[in-house]
Design an enzyme around this catalytic site. Sequence first.
Site, PDB file in Angstrom:
ATOM      1  N   HIS A  59      26.003  31.601  46.676  1.00 31.28           N
ATOM      2  CA  HIS A  59      27.167  30.772  45.784  1.00 31.28           C
ATOM      3  C   HIS A  59      27.710  29.824  46.813  1.00 31.28           C
ATOM      4  O   HIS A  59      28.748  30.486  47.416  1.00 31.28           O
ATOM      5  CB  HIS A  59      27.684  31.952  45.127  1.00 31.28           C
ATOM      6  CG  HIS A  59      28.674  31.256  44.197  1.00 31.28           C
ATOM      7  ND1 HIS A  59      28.984  31.873  42.768  1.00 31.28           N
ATOM      8  CD2 HIS A  59      29.392  30.150  43.936  1.00 31.28           C
ATOM      9  CE1 HIS A  59      29.771  31.023  41.980  1.00 31.28           C
ATOM     10  NE2 HIS A  59      30.032  29.994  42.651  1.00 31.28           N
TER      11      HIS A  59
ATOM     12  N   HIS B 212      29.390  25.954  47.447  1.00 30.86           N
ATOM     13  CA  HIS B 212      29.544  24.524  46.903  1.00 30.86           C
ATOM     14  C   HIS B 212      29.458  23.581  48.109  1.00 30.86           C
ATOM     15  O   HIS B 212      30.059  23.548  49.046  1.00 30.86           O
ATOM     16  CB  HIS B 212      30.920  24.510  46.182  1.00 30.86           C
ATOM     17  CG  HIS B 212      31.004  25.342  44.795  1.00 30.86           C
ATOM     18  ND1 HIS B 212      30.520  24.609  43.817  1.00 30.86           N
ATOM     19  CD2 HIS B 212      31.471  26.463  44.852  1.00 30.86           C
ATOM     20  CE1 HIS B 212      30.861  25.992  42.890  1.00 30.86           C
ATOM     21  NE2 HIS B 212      31.254  26.952  43.582  1.00 30.86           N
ATOM     22  N   LEU B 213      28.428  22.720  48.101  1.00 32.77           N
ATOM     23  CA  LEU B 213      28.152  21.726  49.094  1.00 32.77           C
ATOM     24  C   LEU B 213      28.598  20.330  48.929  1.00 32.77           C
ATOM     25  O   LEU B 213      28.787  19.490  49.640  1.00 32.77           O
ATOM     26  CB  LEU B 213      26.829  21.651  49.539  1.00 32.77           C
ATOM     27  CG  LEU B 213      26.159  22.983  50.291  1.00 32.77           C
ATOM     28  CD1 LEU B 213      24.694  22.958  50.465  1.00 32.77           C
ATOM     29  CD2 LEU B 213      26.725  23.439  51.517  1.00 32.77           C
TER      30      LEU B 213
ATOM     31  N   ASP C   4      27.836  27.233  37.099  1.00 31.53           N
ATOM     32  CA  ASP C   4      29.160  27.423  37.673  1.00 31.53           C
ATOM     33  C   ASP C   4      30.196  26.660  37.857  1.00 31.53           C
ATOM     34  O   ASP C   4      30.016  25.397  37.940  1.00 31.53           O
ATOM     35  CB  ASP C   4      28.882  28.041  39.070  1.00 31.53           C
ATOM     36  CG  ASP C   4      29.860  28.472  40.009  1.00 31.53           C
ATOM     37  OD1 ASP C   4      30.405  29.500  39.349  1.00 31.53           O
ATOM     38  OD2 ASP C   4      30.437  27.827  40.759  1.00 31.53           O
TER      39      ASP C   4
ATOM     40  N   HIS D 205      28.898  32.341  35.064  1.00 34.95           N
ATOM     41  CA  HIS D 205      30.261  32.246  35.544  1.00 34.95           C
ATOM     42  C   HIS D 205      31.066  32.789  34.211  1.00 34.95           C
ATOM     43  O   HIS D 205      30.932  32.042  33.393  1.00 34.95           O
ATOM     44  CB  HIS D 205      30.693  30.705  35.828  1.00 34.95           C
ATOM     45  CG  HIS D 205      32.259  30.321  35.926  1.00 34.95           C
ATOM     46  ND1 HIS D 205      32.816  29.975  36.972  1.00 34.95           N
ATOM     47  CD2 HIS D 205      33.132  30.592  35.030  1.00 34.95           C
ATOM     48  CE1 HIS D 205      33.867  29.886  36.884  1.00 34.95           C
ATOM     49  NE2 HIS D 205      34.247  30.231  35.696  1.00 34.95           N
TER      50      HIS D 205
ATOM     51  N   HIS E 210      30.724  36.031  41.095  1.00 31.86           N
ATOM     52  CA  HIS E 210      31.887  36.254  41.519  1.00 31.86           C
ATOM     53  C   HIS E 210      32.988  37.182  40.520  1.00 31.86           C
ATOM     54  O   HIS E 210      33.944  37.065  39.783  1.00 31.86           O
ATOM     55  CB  HIS E 210      32.925  35.143  41.714  1.00 31.86           C
ATOM     56  CG  HIS E 210      32.713  34.144  40.779  1.00 31.86           C
ATOM     57  ND1 HIS E 210      32.699  34.159  39.330  1.00 31.86           N
ATOM     58  CD2 HIS E 210      32.354  32.632  40.719  1.00 31.86           C
ATOM     59  CE1 HIS E 210      32.552  32.944  38.656  1.00 31.86           C
ATOM     60  NE2 HIS E 210      32.426  32.181  39.579  1.00 31.86           N
TER      61      HIS E 210
ATOM     62  N   ASP F 118      31.194  31.886  47.268  1.00 32.17           N
ATOM     63  CA  ASP F 118      31.681  30.902  46.378  1.00 32.17           C
ATOM     64  C   ASP F 118      32.659  29.999  47.437  1.00 32.17           C
ATOM     65  O   ASP F 118      33.794  29.429  46.958  1.00 32.17           O
ATOM     66  CB  ASP F 118      32.588  31.560  45.299  1.00 32.17           C
ATOM     67  CG  ASP F 118      33.243  30.456  44.282  1.00 32.17           C
ATOM     68  OD1 ASP F 118      32.537  29.454  44.260  1.00 32.17           O
ATOM     69  OD2 ASP F 118      33.983  30.904  43.246  1.00 32.17           O
TER      70      ASP F 118
END
Lengths: 324, 432
Positions: free
Chosen positions: B59, B61-62, B153, B180, B233, B306
């Site tokens: 998990h 985020h890029l 997500d 999510h 999460h 996350d």
Amino acid sequence: MKIPRHLLSVDDLTRESAIAILDTAAQLSQLSEGKMKKLPTLRGRAVVNLFYEDSTRTRISFETAAKRLSADVINFNAKGSSVSKGESLKDTALTLQAMGADAVIIRHPSSGAPQRLADSGWIKGPVINAGDGTRQHPTQALLDAFTMRNRFGGVGGGLDGLRLAIVGDILHSRVARSNIFLASMLGAKVTLIAPPTLLPVEIGEWPVEVSYRIDESIEEFDVVMPLRIQRERMNQGFFPTEREFSRHYGLNIDRVAKMKPEAVILHPGPMNRGVEIDASSADSARSLIVDQVANGVFVRMAVLYLLMAGSHELPENALDQERA
Amino acid sequence: MTRTLLSNGVDTDGNSINILIDGERIAALSRDASQISAHDAEVIDMQGMTLAPTLVDLHTHLREPGKEDAETVQSGSASAVRGGFGAISAMPNTNPVADTAGVVEQVFSLGVEAGLCDVFPIGAVTVGQEGERLAEILAMAESRARVRIFSDDGHCVSDPVLMRRALEYVKIFDGVIAQHAQDPALTRGAQMNEGAVSARIGLKGWPAVAEEAIIARDVLLADHVGSRLHICHVSTAGSVAIIKWAKERGINVTAEVTPHHLLLTDELATTFDPVYKVNPPLRHTSDVMALREGLADGTIDVIATDHAPHPEEAKECEWDAAAFGMIGLETALAISSRAMVDSGLMSFTELIARMSSKPAEIAGYTDHIKPLEVGRLASLMVVDRDRKWQIDRELTVSRSKNTPFHGLEVGCYVHDVLYRGTWVMREGTVIK
């Protein structure tokens, strides 16, 4: 006697410092009865009213208070606060600081915004919370305490033993959150009267009793404080109709008749006549609503005086010297 | 071919270990260095530090494409390496959303180009993550990116029919839907955990039931259609109980927890510093304890970061206006170790498994499933478990600084990282 650097929440106060503010306000109210309406205390100091929400009475009350202390007042109406909607809180604060603001009075729709301002270092002088989101409105609680004390207590004291009922939309009310904790700290016994939809889910640790029905106990209180109901809450399903709310929780002539003989009514304003309070109650002899407005100025003068007049220690006879 | 002997190290149990690396793979492995013939190899003395497989994040985020000021695939990969990760999973909430083969292939290619760790794109479940109709899931699965995890997500797939169809559809390639879990109606405008703290400070509450109700529904749906569900999460004690119940019934569900939910509570919201604003929100101490226990007993399978980078201005503002999310790649091991190992709930070996082989298994990242053994890809990290270090927001490798752990002193310092036989970090400095 320790006065906090900022006034962000009633949590910043101790019983002692709260009483000091009320006592200072009492002295200031006496002064205003004399000839000298204006004191030179804050001459040359700039106070900014930074208002991110519409407000007439609170802004004017602060403005009047500052002017009576001879401060220069700058009104900054900044609606629309988020990053997407223009200048950020940070940039506004830095601008005000650069322009020489000595104190910032802020009202903001986001809970905690005044605390951000105070903690960030963007502003050097004191920050006074004039209402933030659904969190706090400390000067309202102080003026309510001042009004209650004038009626039931006296200078130097608290609100010990007083029974206060706060009625209506507790969930969304910064006035309730401020009054509950300040009045309790000053010794009052607070009861919240509201439908469960308008109460926060976990208030077990609050120093209050909770009742779902106003008629069960209305005769027990010294002070009844209905809160403003916002019509939009009805559309969000917090209660079915205005009529039903008003029938079950509104202050009306029948309920007022059941109150103790000496009991009084407070309302933070602006009122929705006919919803949380009917006209006959609002205009009755029990109503101290107009006193609250007048007292608001004295309490805010006291706050500005104590936070801005140099030392945080209150000299024993500071005001006597001013008078002399 | 270069040959490298990592001598005088220890494994996660503390037993001495020596590893010979030949090219991309582990050529030999022994407790006794003299058992390994390494006459032509460069010998590096590990000085008793721990050798472990690189970590796998499900998990991440890029932010690329679309939000390159917050993070790029390159900077996010570097941040991952700093934290000891050898594989990360890029969430699809980019701009444009990763809901087509084109976008997932772009992210995949950027990962290969960065060359610091494996970057596996996660595909969106619905077009634009709007929750209205299924995205071209099969096209993404069959693209060069070979997507196996699908998630909206940031948004919940809240429509039960759509969720059912998605669960059914990914059975074609043994994929998994990562949900999510957040009922949107119960959390409109929500800012923090609904509880005693939100009641006091007047921020709109995000009730635990909004997560738990969706998890309860989705485990039943997964059971009904016989598919695989992964819960992102997990943040509440009630969620742990529901997942435990589902697993006992044999439902094919897995779950992740973030390091921040294992350590922090909603009390931090009283500072009004939005660095503590995250979705799902920080919860009560009792939730933190239940999450730790759930992770220890296997109800929760893995730790996932996350990692959610945001530019300064998205956090340097009032709470309501701030973005949700915290960065976490660089601190994940240290924070998780503090929450789970220092508290005596879990062995370090087990912790590493829950951060490497176990997530790799869920996602089907075959190169990362096996423990360190001969023939395995030489993606491994060197950890100085005794070294204390202070987390510093000014020193992040990520482009963003929104760590909630600034100033905290922790252990488990990731010293070096080897990715497919190549050093991508030496002595705490990412190479490239």
